[in-house]
Design a protein around this motif. Structure first.
Motif, PDB file in Angstrom:
ATOM      1  N   GLN A 153      32.089  53.581  38.368  1.00 21.27           N
ATOM      2  CA  GLN A 153      33.105  54.206  38.238  1.00 21.27           C
ATOM      3  C   GLN A 153      33.659  54.640  36.498  1.00 21.27           C
ATOM      4  OE1 GLN A 153      35.025  55.758  40.778  1.00 21.27           O
ATOM      5  NE2 GLN A 153      33.214  55.260  41.851  1.00 21.27           N
ATOM      6  N   VAL A 154      34.130  55.634  36.268  1.00 21.98           N
ATOM      7  CA  VAL A 154      34.618  55.807  34.901  1.00 21.98           C
ATOM      8  C   VAL A 154      35.865  54.956  34.919  1.00 21.98           C
ATOM      9  CG1 VAL A 154      35.259  57.493  33.244  1.00 21.98           C
ATOM     10  CG2 VAL A 154      33.139  57.872  34.669  1.00 21.98           C
ATOM     11  N   VAL A 155      36.143  54.312  33.931  1.00 17.39           N
ATOM     12  CA  VAL A 155      37.203  53.610  33.376  1.00 17.39           C
ATOM     13  C   VAL A 155      37.645  54.045  32.111  1.00 17.39           C
ATOM     14  CG1 VAL A 155      36.801  51.662  35.168  1.00 17.39           C
ATOM     15  CG2 VAL A 155      35.954  51.105  32.876  1.00 17.39           C
ATOM     16  N   ARG A 170      32.146  38.323  24.369  1.00 18.32           N
ATOM     17  CA  ARG A 170      32.482  39.441  25.017  1.00 18.32           C
ATOM     18  C   ARG A 170      33.600  40.109  24.679  1.00 18.32           C
ATOM     19  NH1 ARG A 170      33.047  36.104  30.763  1.00 18.32           N
ATOM     20  NH2 ARG A 170      34.309  34.794  29.293  1.00 18.32           N
ATOM     21  N   GLY A 171      33.812  41.342  24.797  1.00 18.94           N
ATOM     22  CA  GLY A 171      34.767  41.973  24.462  1.00 18.94           C
ATOM     23  C   GLY A 171      36.038  41.659  25.319  1.00 18.94           C
ATOM     24  N   VAL A 172      37.471  41.347  25.101  1.00 18.45           N
ATOM     25  CA  VAL A 172      38.381  41.005  25.873  1.00 18.45           C
ATOM     26  C   VAL A 172      39.168  42.322  26.154  1.00 18.45           C
ATOM     27  CG1 VAL A 172      40.581  39.518  26.408  1.00 18.45           C
ATOM     28  CG2 VAL A 172      38.376  38.543  25.382  1.00 18.45           C
ATOM     29  N   ALA A 173      39.244  42.889  27.351  1.00 20.66           N
ATOM     30  CA  ALA A 173      39.809  44.170  27.447  1.00 20.66           C
ATOM     31  C   ALA A 173      40.655  44.403  28.727  1.00 20.66           C
ATOM     32  CB  ALA A 173      38.493  45.169  27.654  1.00 20.66           C
ATOM     33  N   ARG A 174      41.722  45.516  28.476  1.00 21.68           N
ATOM     34  CA  ARG A 174      42.228  45.973  29.477  1.00 21.68           C
ATOM     35  C   ARG A 174      41.618  47.143  30.155  1.00 21.68           C
ATOM     36  NH1 ARG A 174      47.023  50.001  29.659  1.00 21.68           N
ATOM     37  NH2 ARG A 174      48.091  49.325  31.826  1.00 21.68           N
ATOM     38  N   ILE A 175      41.261  47.181  31.263  1.00 19.26           N
ATOM     39  CA  ILE A 175      40.620  48.193  31.842  1.00 19.26           C
ATOM     40  C   ILE A 175      41.490  48.928  33.219  1.00 19.26           C
ATOM     41  CG2 ILE A 175      38.564  48.601  33.179  1.00 19.26           C
ATOM     42  CD1 ILE A 175      37.064  46.381  32.110  1.00 19.26           C
ATOM     43  N   VAL A 176      41.479  50.104  32.823  1.00 22.44           N
ATOM     44  CA  VAL A 176      42.237  50.876  33.606  1.00 22.44           C
ATOM     45  C   VAL A 176      41.406  51.858  34.513  1.00 22.44           C
ATOM     46  CG1 VAL A 176      44.185  52.724  33.807  1.00 22.44           C
ATOM     47  CG2 VAL A 176      44.275  51.072  32.370  1.00 22.44           C
ATOM     48  N   HIS A 177      41.587  51.862  35.897  1.00 20.21           N
ATOM     49  CA  HIS A 177      40.982  52.962  36.804  1.00 20.21           C
ATOM     50  C   HIS A 177      42.052  53.575  37.605  1.00 20.21           C
ATOM     51  CE1 HIS A 177      38.675  53.684  40.731  1.00 20.21           C
ATOM     52  NE2 HIS A 177      37.968  54.054  39.693  1.00 20.21           N
ATOM     53  N   TRP A 230      45.536  44.503  39.381  1.00 19.23           N
ATOM     54  CA  TRP A 230      45.135  44.888  40.820  1.00 19.23           C
ATOM     55  C   TRP A 230      44.408  43.781  41.484  1.00 19.23           C
ATOM     56  CZ3 TRP A 230      40.415  45.524  43.010  1.00 19.23           C
ATOM     57  CH2 TRP A 230      40.486  46.089  44.269  1.00 19.23           C
ATOM     58  N   MET A 231      43.615  42.829  40.481  1.00 16.78           N
ATOM     59  CA  MET A 231      42.682  41.971  41.299  1.00 16.78           C
ATOM     60  C   MET A 231      43.717  40.799  41.534  1.00 16.78           C
ATOM     61  SD  MET A 231      39.397  42.249  41.344  1.00 16.78           S
ATOM     62  CE  MET A 231      38.593  40.662  41.377  1.00 16.78           C
ATOM     63  N   GLY A 237      44.555  55.089  36.847  1.00 17.63           N
ATOM     64  CA  GLY A 237      45.869  54.617  36.593  1.00 17.63           C
ATOM     65  C   GLY A 237      46.207  53.476  36.891  1.00 17.63           C
ATOM     66  N   ASP A 238      45.594  52.436  37.364  1.00 20.50           N
ATOM     67  CA  ASP A 238      45.834  51.102  37.736  1.00 20.50           C
ATOM     68  C   ASP A 238      45.200  50.142  36.594  1.00 20.50           C
ATOM     69  OD1 ASP A 238      47.212  51.736  40.077  1.00 20.50           O
ATOM     70  OD2 ASP A 238      45.334  51.501  41.482  1.00 20.50           O
TER      71      ASP A 238
END
Length: 171
Positions: A84-86, A98-105, A113-114, A107-108
């Motif tokens: 999926q595109v995020v 590792r990059g520590v990231a906020r990932i949005v898919h 969500w996890m 709109g969430d």
């Protein structure tokens, strides 16, 4: 008159101090998730090009892959974001590069969500319950995911007792 290296040293000191006052801007980009390693680690390929990047979801701690609930956590995350595109917002680097990231898919916030799904803990430190304490309270009350167990073991406690999980074979 001061020697040249004293002036250079002072200039470097001033530049260093001013760099600390202005934190590095977050790196923001769109990417396709190409691999889900576990419940809080993914590989992405930026849509604009460039190398694959290994990212850790900010603010959560998912079970280790060899820990009870680890494979389920990985599978739930993969079901949501694999291929999926995020939207990615890298905020820092961790000790493992590792990059520590906020990932949005769609709109969430994927990390929130996890935790809501019971597949990870809100990453708390000191006296803070972490950024997703409400989501964790909800998942515990609903007995979702790892919270179906009476006393699920925090991943950091598991790592202290067992060390890191062995790397799975590639194939």
């Amino acid at each position: 008159m001061k020697p040249w290296w004293v002036s250079l040293g002072m200039a470097l000191l001033v530049l260093s101090a001013s760099a600390q006052e202005f934190p590095r801007r977050d790196e923001v980009y769109s990417a396709r998730v190409s691999r889900v390693f576990d419940g809080d680690t993914v590989w992405v390929k930026p849509l604009a090009g460039g190398p694959y990047r290994k990212l850790r979801l900010e603010g959560i701690d998912a079970p280790e892959i060899c820990q009870s609930g680890g494979k389920a956590s990985r599978d739930v995350l993969a079901q949501r974001v694999l291929n999926q595109v995020v939207e990615v917002r890298v905020r820092a680097q961790d000790d493992y590069g590792r990059g520590v990231a906020r990932i949005v898919h769609q709109g969430d916030d994927v990390a929130a969500w996890m935790v809501s799904a019971g597949q990870a803990w809100s990453y708390g430190w000191r006296r803070s319950q972490g950024p997703f304490a409400e989501e964790e309270t909800f998942a515990r009350a609903q007995k979702r995911g790892v919270f179906k167990e009476a006393a699920p073991e925090l991943p950091r406690d598991f790592r202290k007792r067992h060390g890191p999980c062995p790397m799975p074979p590639r194939g």
